[in-house]
Design an enzyme around this catalytic site. Structure first.
Site, short mmCIF file in Angstrom:
data_model
loop_
_atom_site.label_atom_id
_atom_site.label_comp_id
_atom_site.label_asym_id
_atom_site.label_seq_id
_atom_site.Cartn_x
_atom_site.Cartn_y
_atom_site.Cartn_z
N GLU A 1 -2.65 -5.04 9.12
CA GLU A 1 -2.54 -5.32 10.55
C GLU A 1 -2.49 -4.06 11.39
OE1 GLU A 1 0.12 -9.43 10.14
OE2 GLU A 1 0.82 -7.77 11.40
N TYR B 1 7.14 -9.60 14.22
CA TYR B 1 5.74 -9.54 13.81
C TYR B 1 5.43 -10.43 12.61
CZ TYR B 1 5.09 -6.35 17.52
OH TYR B 1 5.01 -5.83 18.79
N GLN C 1 6.45 4.82 -4.54
CA GLN C 1 5.93 5.19 -3.24
C GLN C 1 6.91 6.01 -2.42
OE1 GLN C 1 4.74 1.47 -1.42
NE2 GLN C 1 3.27 1.01 -3.04
N HIS D 1 7.15 0.32 -0.74
CA HIS D 1 7.32 -0.03 0.67
C HIS D 1 8.49 0.71 1.34
CE1 HIS D 1 5.16 -4.13 -0.20
NE2 HIS D 1 4.46 -3.07 -0.58
N TYR E 1 -1.04 -11.08 -4.48
CA TYR E 1 -2.03 -10.32 -5.25
C TYR E 1 -2.68 -11.19 -6.33
CZ TYR E 1 -0.34 -6.10 -2.96
OH TYR E 1 -0.01 -5.17 -2.02
#
Length: 391
Positions: A265, A275, A105, A171, A286
């Site tokens: 979110e 958070y 990613q 991420h 998963y």
């Protein structure tokens, strides 16, 4: 099924959408948010537009940044930056990028012009960088000057580089926004280290950061007086924030982030707030197993909205254009998993309704509104599309 046609073919495209009630974002931090359990339950909003191919040849168009003259800059996650001049469909490569560790990613990620770019020509961008002691990479924020024909970057300045490199490919985050006081905000995901980075203020990852535009750390950042903390941190306890928007009118920083299986979110980001990831979450592993039994906790911010099942949100765009009357004043965010765009209706820092539009459009990675008011979509595997209202 939506048919996306080439530039010289303009069939009418009818687009549908969805809606949901949402809890007040100024509710107590531990309050439980309302949410829709299945995106198919949401109402529809009909539009009539043509989706026109603006450019092909970008596989993962991670970001689209409009220039004031009508040109577009487009980041390809594999590590290339392209210019799309106005009134053309031909991409031109932009040179002068740093070394980029494109893996998983990671790669070339977000783009953001300085708010006074006409004067200073600064382009800010985030990317995965292998600089540092450890093997692997982490997210970096850099700025460089864009030359007059928009094809060359110079005067590179590395503003921030996340420490604790990782060989994991997931991420990285990352989005970039400016407020109207000269601060730049950007995100770094937890880098796949769920139980290590997000709740540890001494480590990068799972955070949203705030800097002066030159990379200096503001003296009023929330953790500057904590000796070992990362002083650039503005908020923490995040998983993988890939969408941000600063509401200058109300002075709110909005962000959304990917959950695991469930629990994507949308949040209003507050100074120094936690958070919760991974101590609280509406999602599960998963595999379907639990990693926490908590959905809210005192001292941790609950989301303004969350999606179950996960929709895999990408970019965000606040629409100001008069070309789309039904969308003007709404906040758009894309669902990569289910191939639609969600249009949020906001009021006084609250989300009061949500609509689904462009159902079946594809895996939308990026959103932008150009200087002439057109909305552009970057779609994985399809390139860049422009939404033209049906006359």
């Amino acid at each position: 099924m939506i048919n996306l046609m080439p530039h010289n073919t303009l069939p009418k495209l009818i687009i549908t959408g969805l809606a949901v009630a949402i809890f007040a974002t100024n509710a107590p931090a531990h309050a439980k948010s309302d949410y829709v359990k299945n995106y198919k339950q949401l109402d529809t909003l009909s539009l009539s537009v043509n989706a026109v191919t603006a450019a092909e040849g970008v596989v993962i168009p991670w970001a689209i940044e409009p220039l004031t003259n009508g040109d577009l800059l487009i980041s390809e996650r594999s590590g290339a930056l392209f210019l799309l001049p106005k009134n053309t469909t031909k991409l031109t490569k932009v040179f002068g990028l740093p070394d980029i560790d494109a893996n998983g990613q990671g790669g070339l990620l977000d783009l953001a012009l300085h708010t006074d770019s006409k004067q200073n020509q600064w382009l800010y961008f985030s990317y995965s960088s292998s600089k540092g002691k450890e093997s692997g990479s982490n997210t970096a924020l850099m700025r460089a000057k864009l030359n007059s024909d928009h094809t060359q970057l110079s005067d590179q300045q590395l503003l921030y580089k996340g420490e604790h490199n990782s060989t994991k490919g997931q991420h990285y985050g990352s989005r970039i926004v400016f407020d109207d006081e000269g601060y730049v905000y950007f995100s770094i995901g937890d880098r796949g280290s769920r139980d290590i980075n997000p709740q540890d203020l001494t480590r990068d990852g799972g955070k949203i950061y705030r800097l002066h535009e030159n990379g200096n750390i503001p003296s009023d950042n929330p953790f500057v007086k904590q000796k070992d903390a990362k002083h650039a941190v503005w908020s923490y306890g995040h998983r993988n924030p890939q969408g941000m928007w600063f509401d200058n009118q109300n002075n709110f920083l909005w962000s959304h982030e990917h959950g695991p299986r469930g629990g994507d979110e949308l949040n209003i980001i507050k100074k120094g707030a936690n958070y919760g990831w991974p101590l609280v979450s509406y999602g599960v592993n998963y595999s379907g197993t639990k990693f926490t039994d908590l959905k809210e906790k005192d001292g941790m911010q609950s989301p303004a909205l969350h999606w179950t099942p996960s929709i895999a949100p990408s970019d965000m765009l606040y629409v100001t254009s008069d070309k789309y009357p039904k969308l003007k004043g709404k906040l758009l965010l894309a669902s990569m998993k289910f191939a639609f765009i969600s249009a949020l209706e906001l009021s006084k820092g609250k989300v009061v309704k949500q609509y689904k539009i462009l159902d079946g459009i594809g895996r939308v990675r990026s959103l932008a509104q150009s200087s002439n008011g057109f909305i552009y979509l970057g779609i994985d595997g399809q390139g860049i599309k422009r939404l033209e209202p049906e006359m």
